[in-house]
Design a protein around this motif. Structure first.
Motif, PDB file in Angstrom:
ATOM      1  N   SER A  50       2.449 -25.391 -63.584  1.00  0.00           N
ATOM      2  CA  SER A  50       2.885 -25.666 -62.209  1.00  0.00           C
ATOM      3  C   SER A  50       2.626 -27.114 -61.806  1.00  0.00           C
ATOM      4  CB  SER A  50       2.263 -24.704 -61.189  1.00  0.00           C
ATOM      5  OG  SER A  50       2.794 -23.398 -61.365  1.00  0.00           O
ATOM      6  N   ASP A  51       1.460 -27.675 -62.095  1.00  0.00           N
ATOM      7  CA  ASP A  51       1.210 -29.095 -61.846  1.00  0.00           C
ATOM      8  C   ASP A  51       1.828 -29.934 -62.963  1.00  0.00           C
ATOM      9  OD1 ASP A  51      -0.760 -29.735 -59.527  1.00  0.00           O
ATOM     10  OD2 ASP A  51      -1.614 -27.952 -60.465  1.00  0.00           O
ATOM     11  N   PRO A  52       2.435 -31.079 -62.617  1.00  0.00           N
ATOM     12  CA  PRO A  52       2.909 -31.971 -63.679  1.00  0.00           C
ATOM     13  C   PRO A  52       1.742 -32.700 -64.340  1.00  0.00           C
ATOM     14  CG  PRO A  52       3.329 -32.952 -61.524  1.00  0.00           C
ATOM     15  CD  PRO A  52       2.767 -31.581 -61.272  1.00  0.00           C
ATOM     16  N   LEU A  53       1.904 -32.970 -65.613  1.00  0.00           N
ATOM     17  CA  LEU A  53       0.939 -33.760 -66.372  1.00  0.00           C
ATOM     18  C   LEU A  53       1.696 -34.898 -67.046  1.00  0.00           C
ATOM     19  CD1 LEU A  53      -1.168 -30.929 -68.102  1.00  0.00           C
ATOM     20  CD2 LEU A  53      -1.756 -32.225 -66.033  1.00  0.00           C
ATOM     21  N   PRO A  54       1.087 -36.094 -67.162  1.00  0.00           N
ATOM     22  CA  PRO A  54      -0.287 -36.411 -66.769  1.00  0.00           C
ATOM     23  C   PRO A  54      -0.455 -36.409 -65.249  1.00  0.00           C
ATOM     24  CG  PRO A  54       0.869 -38.386 -67.454  1.00  0.00           C
ATOM     25  CD  PRO A  54       1.768 -37.239 -67.781  1.00  0.00           C
ATOM     26  N   SER A  55      -1.682 -36.203 -64.822  1.00  0.00           N
ATOM     27  CA  SER A  55      -2.001 -36.141 -63.410  1.00  0.00           C
ATOM     28  C   SER A  55      -1.743 -37.481 -62.726  1.00  0.00           C
ATOM     29  CB  SER A  55      -3.476 -35.761 -63.228  1.00  0.00           C
ATOM     30  OG  SER A  55      -3.896 -35.969 -61.905  1.00  0.00           O
ATOM     31  N   ALA A  56      -1.386 -37.400 -61.451  1.00  0.00           N
ATOM     32  CA  ALA A  56      -1.200 -38.624 -60.664  1.00  0.00           C
ATOM     33  C   ALA A  56      -2.520 -39.337 -60.407  1.00  0.00           C
ATOM     34  CB  ALA A  56      -0.532 -38.293 -59.337  1.00  0.00           C
ATOM     35  N   ALA A  87       6.183 -31.041 -67.388  1.00  0.00           N
ATOM     36  CA  ALA A  87       6.876 -31.081 -66.098  1.00  0.00           C
ATOM     37  C   ALA A  87       6.217 -30.097 -65.138  1.00  0.00           C
ATOM     38  CB  ALA A  87       8.346 -30.747 -66.285  1.00  0.00           C
ATOM     39  N   GLY A  88       6.341 -30.357 -63.835  1.00  0.00           N
ATOM     40  CA  GLY A  88       5.735 -29.467 -62.848  1.00  0.00           C
ATOM     41  C   GLY A  88       6.169 -29.828 -61.443  1.00  0.00           C
ATOM     42  N   LEU A  89       5.537 -29.190 -60.477  1.00  0.00           N
ATOM     43  CA  LEU A  89       5.910 -29.331 -59.066  1.00  0.00           C
ATOM     44  C   LEU A  89       5.203 -30.511 -58.412  1.00  0.00           C
ATOM     45  CD1 LEU A  89       5.752 -25.595 -57.935  1.00  0.00           C
ATOM     46  CD2 LEU A  89       7.760 -26.882 -58.676  1.00  0.00           C
ATOM     47  N   HIS A  90       5.966 -31.335 -57.733  1.00  0.00           N
ATOM     48  CA  HIS A  90       5.401 -32.407 -56.908  1.00  0.00           C
ATOM     49  C   HIS A  90       4.670 -31.770 -55.720  1.00  0.00           C
ATOM     50  CE1 HIS A  90       5.444 -35.741 -53.979  1.00  0.00           C
ATOM     51  NE2 HIS A  90       5.404 -36.509 -55.053  1.00  0.00           N
ATOM     52  N   PRO A  91       3.626 -32.410 -55.199  1.00  0.00           N
ATOM     53  CA  PRO A  91       2.928 -31.839 -54.035  1.00  0.00           C
ATOM     54  C   PRO A  91       3.827 -31.578 -52.830  1.00  0.00           C
ATOM     55  CG  PRO A  91       1.589 -33.553 -55.026  1.00  0.00           C
ATOM     56  CD  PRO A  91       2.911 -33.589 -55.731  1.00  0.00           C
ATOM     57  N   SER A  92       4.998 -32.235 -52.774  1.00  0.00           N
ATOM     58  CA  SER A  92       5.924 -31.975 -51.666  1.00  0.00           C
ATOM     59  C   SER A  92       6.415 -30.533 -51.659  1.00  0.00           C
ATOM     60  CB  SER A  92       7.129 -32.924 -51.749  1.00  0.00           C
ATOM     61  OG  SER A  92       7.902 -32.660 -52.908  1.00  0.00           O
ATOM     62  N   CYS A  93       6.255 -29.814 -52.794  1.00  0.00           N
ATOM     63  CA  CYS A  93       6.663 -28.412 -52.868  1.00  0.00           C
ATOM     64  C   CYS A  93       5.653 -27.481 -52.213  1.00  0.00           C
ATOM     65  CB  CYS A  93       6.849 -28.005 -54.324  1.00  0.00           C
ATOM     66  SG  CYS A  93       8.161 -28.875 -55.206  1.00  0.00           S
TER      67      CYS A  93
END
Length: 301
Positions: free
Chosen positions: A230-236, A206-212
């Protein structure tokens, strides 16, 4: 968000030149002596809580390349130091601090965007520029997202939206402010305890959406920490933007990242006190040319 959205976002949150063309500290400039003094006044009962994972020396799904830990001299031959009458034990530790298993800080020279790092320094110039050598002492704020959602943990791959950060502030009666170290809990520790370790690359985090990212920029945080990366995985898998929180924080904003923290102990201590702000300290190793350092961050309540 698509590639064009992330390009615009990156440009909109740049702090390049904000503290001069030669600046290497980035958002740590937001931490003033007055900020440290105010943070020290948050200490009430003096409980110190480590936010570090245990040092990873045994291979596992989330640590395929653990630290090397070897005894140089041990208790079965304590006279081997070469110093007459001295009995001692000595060991050696070697570690690649990046990855998913070690609590560490990312230096500003850890990630590049289009061949540049923070403040426009070229990637080919990686040396002491931006290295994680400065001690961090400031106000820490923990936003406990599983608590907000009423769940023990967020499932791998879950994205936390900006609105949730703001909702967590309201629920916890705290507001992220300039110079703060923001810690975002996803419940990774609770999930690991209940279900065992897993491969963060294959299964996710789990992690932060780019909207954050605009939220982080507007609040002028000094550093960002997470029990994931901080980034969610798997990557978008947006072309050019595999880990946009890393790319925008480290490269555009100059915000150091603290990855793989252990936040369960701190979340429990904060919940008992119904208080999610504290004195927070991080002391990276002073290594020239480093792209990061193992750390043991400590919150003092």
């Amino acid at each position: 968000m698509n590639e064009a959205d992330l390009e615009r976002l990156f440009e909109s949150v740049k702090n390049w030149g904000r503290w001069g063309p030669d600046d290497e500290r980035g958002a740590l400039n937001f931490i003033t002596p007055q900020k440290r003094e105010a943070a020290a006044r948050l200490v009430r009962d003096g409980e110190a809580v480590s936010c570090s994972l245990e040092f990873p020396v045994v291979p596992g799904p989330d640590k395929p390349t653990p630290a090397q830990h070897h005894m140089v001299i041990a208790g079965d031959a304590p006279e081997g130091s070469g110093v007459p009458h001295l009995e001692t034990a000595l060991d050696f530790i070697g570690i690649a601090c990046h990855g998913m298993a070690t609590s560490h800080i990312d230096a500003l020279c850890h990630v590049f965007v289009r061949g540049q790092m923070y403040n426009g320094f070229p990637a080919a110039d990686v040396k002491s520029t931006g290295a994680a050598r400065d001690e961090i002492v400031s106000r820490g704020v923990l936003l406990d997202i599983p608590r907000l959602r009423g769940v023990p943990w967020l499932e791998p791959g879950t994205s936390i939206e900006r609105e949730e950060l703001e909702a967590a502030e309201r629920a916890q009666n705290v507001r992220v402010a300039e110079g703060d170290v923001l810690l975002v809990g996803t419940g990774r520790d609770a999930r690991r305890k209940a279900l065992g370790a897993w491969d963060p690359i294959g299964v996710g985090l789990a992690g932060l959406h780019p909207s954050c990212i605009p939220f982080l920029h507007e609040r002028r945080i000094a550093a960002l920490g997470c029990d994931g990366i901080s980034d969610p995985l798997p990557s978008a898998a947006v072309p050019g933007w595999p880990i946009p929180v890393h790319q925008c924080c480290l490269v555009a904003m100059g915000v150091h990242l603290l990855d793989n923290l252990e936040l369960a102990r701190l979340a429990a201590a904060c919940a008992v006190r119904t208080r999610w702000e504290f004195l927070f300290t991080v002391a990276p190793l002073r290594i020239e040319r480093a792209t990061g350092s193992p750390v043991n961050p400590v919150a003092v309540l």
